[in-house]
Motif scaffolding. Sequence first.
Motif, mmCIF file in Angstrom:
data_model
loop_
_atom_site.group_PDB
_atom_site.id
_atom_site.type_symbol
_atom_site.label_atom_id
_atom_site.label_comp_id
_atom_site.label_asym_id
_atom_site.label_seq_id
_atom_site.Cartn_x
_atom_site.Cartn_y
_atom_site.Cartn_z
ATOM 1 N N VAL A 33 0.760 -1.266 0.153
ATOM 2 C CA VAL A 33 -0.012 0.026 -0.082
ATOM 3 C C VAL A 33 0.922 1.310 -0.113
ATOM 4 C CG1 VAL A 33 -1.712 1.565 1.197
ATOM 5 C CG2 VAL A 33 -1.926 -1.282 1.135
ATOM 6 N N LYS A 35 0.073 4.590 -0.640
ATOM 7 C CA LYS A 35 -0.346 5.982 -0.515
ATOM 8 C C LYS A 35 0.594 6.857 0.234
ATOM 9 C CE LYS A 35 -2.881 4.803 3.764
ATOM 10 N NZ LYS A 35 -3.756 3.666 4.072
ATOM 11 N N ASN A 56 -4.790 4.621 -2.779
ATOM 12 C CA ASN A 56 -6.000 5.389 -1.981
ATOM 13 C C ASN A 56 -6.749 6.562 -2.619
ATOM 14 O OD1 ASN A 56 -4.531 3.645 0.090
ATOM 15 N ND2 ASN A 56 -6.485 4.128 1.096
ATOM 16 N N MET A 160 -13.596 -7.554 0.518
ATOM 17 C CA MET A 160 -12.435 -6.845 1.174
ATOM 18 C C MET A 160 -13.123 -6.156 2.618
ATOM 19 S SD MET A 160 -11.440 -3.301 1.883
ATOM 20 C CE MET A 160 -10.664 -2.079 1.448
ATOM 21 N N ARG A 217 -2.750 -6.384 2.731
ATOM 22 C CA ARG A 217 -2.466 -4.881 2.155
ATOM 23 C C ARG A 217 -1.764 -4.564 3.207
ATOM 24 N NH1 ARG A 217 -8.201 -5.210 2.697
ATOM 25 N NH2 ARG A 217 -7.907 -3.440 4.283
ATOM 26 N N ILE A 218 -0.431 -4.163 2.911
ATOM 27 C CA ILE A 218 0.598 -3.619 4.055
ATOM 28 C C ILE A 218 1.229 -2.499 3.467
ATOM 29 C CG2 ILE A 218 2.659 -4.496 5.009
ATOM 30 C CD1 ILE A 218 0.232 -6.319 5.308
ATOM 31 N N GLY A 219 1.074 -1.405 4.270
ATOM 32 C CA GLY A 219 1.741 -0.026 4.136
ATOM 33 C C GLY A 219 2.791 -0.012 5.009
ATOM 34 N N ARG A 226 4.051 6.328 8.161
ATOM 35 C CA ARG A 226 3.742 7.421 7.223
ATOM 36 C C ARG A 226 3.835 8.935 8.027
ATOM 37 N NH1 ARG A 226 -0.024 3.621 5.632
ATOM 38 N NH2 ARG A 226 -1.382 3.808 7.394
#
Length: 227
Positions: A33, A35, A56, A160, A217-219, A226
């Motif tokens: 992910v 974003k 996103n 999801m 889903r890995i950010g 972030r």
Amino acid sequence: MSSSQIRFNSVRARISDTAQSLGNSHEPLLLAVSKTRSAQEIRNLFDLGQRDFGENYVQEALEKIEALTDLNICWHFIGPLQSNKSRLVAENFAWVHSVDSLKIAQRLSKQRPEGLPKLQICVQVNIDEEPSKSGVNPGDIEELVKQIAVLPNLNLRGLMCIPKKQHAADKTLASFGRLRQLRDSLNTKANLALDTLSMGMSADLELAMQEQATIVRIGTALFGPRK
Ligand SMILES: *Cc1c(COP(=O)(O)O)cnc(C)c1O
């Protein structure tokens, strides 16, 4: 080793260790992910072998897609989708995880350019039925998926969810379990073959894998915190 290499290895190890302890030979797809991350950060991760990236926000995503056309990336849209942006999504992404209305699905199908493969679709479920959270309530899902399943340029793949924040682990696990049961019961009741459960993020990918996540889903765990 670079810090991005260390984070990438560590996420890959979490996934393979969990698969092994569950006795699963098949691992979920790792969706990075990206974003708020720069095109360069995406390029670095691509160089380590990552191919699927999730975004996103449409405008932010398009700038990066444009900057990275030389790479063979599979782009997933995972954010809130307004109908005035649906065309850009239909034209530029391979997957959409966040479909939550028939209207959006119909627009995506109509706007998917000829010559591209069908758009891969997950319906987002508000699994903990939180007020004012995106996603379809579990009670409304059957009617909706039946209508989406027949749209010509979409391939409805599954469901999801984003469980409630600050849930205890057992509650999060139960939410993932309910998404899996919902998917299974739709396959029976609506005679579908939904094969996808998009669930699990940096903090809870192991729990999602216990309930048979097929896409995590890995950010943060891949890119760092972030800003
Ligand atoms: C940001 C985001 C993620 C990743 O969250 P992390 O906790 O950073 O891993 C996953 N799914 C969706 C829909 C997101 O918006």
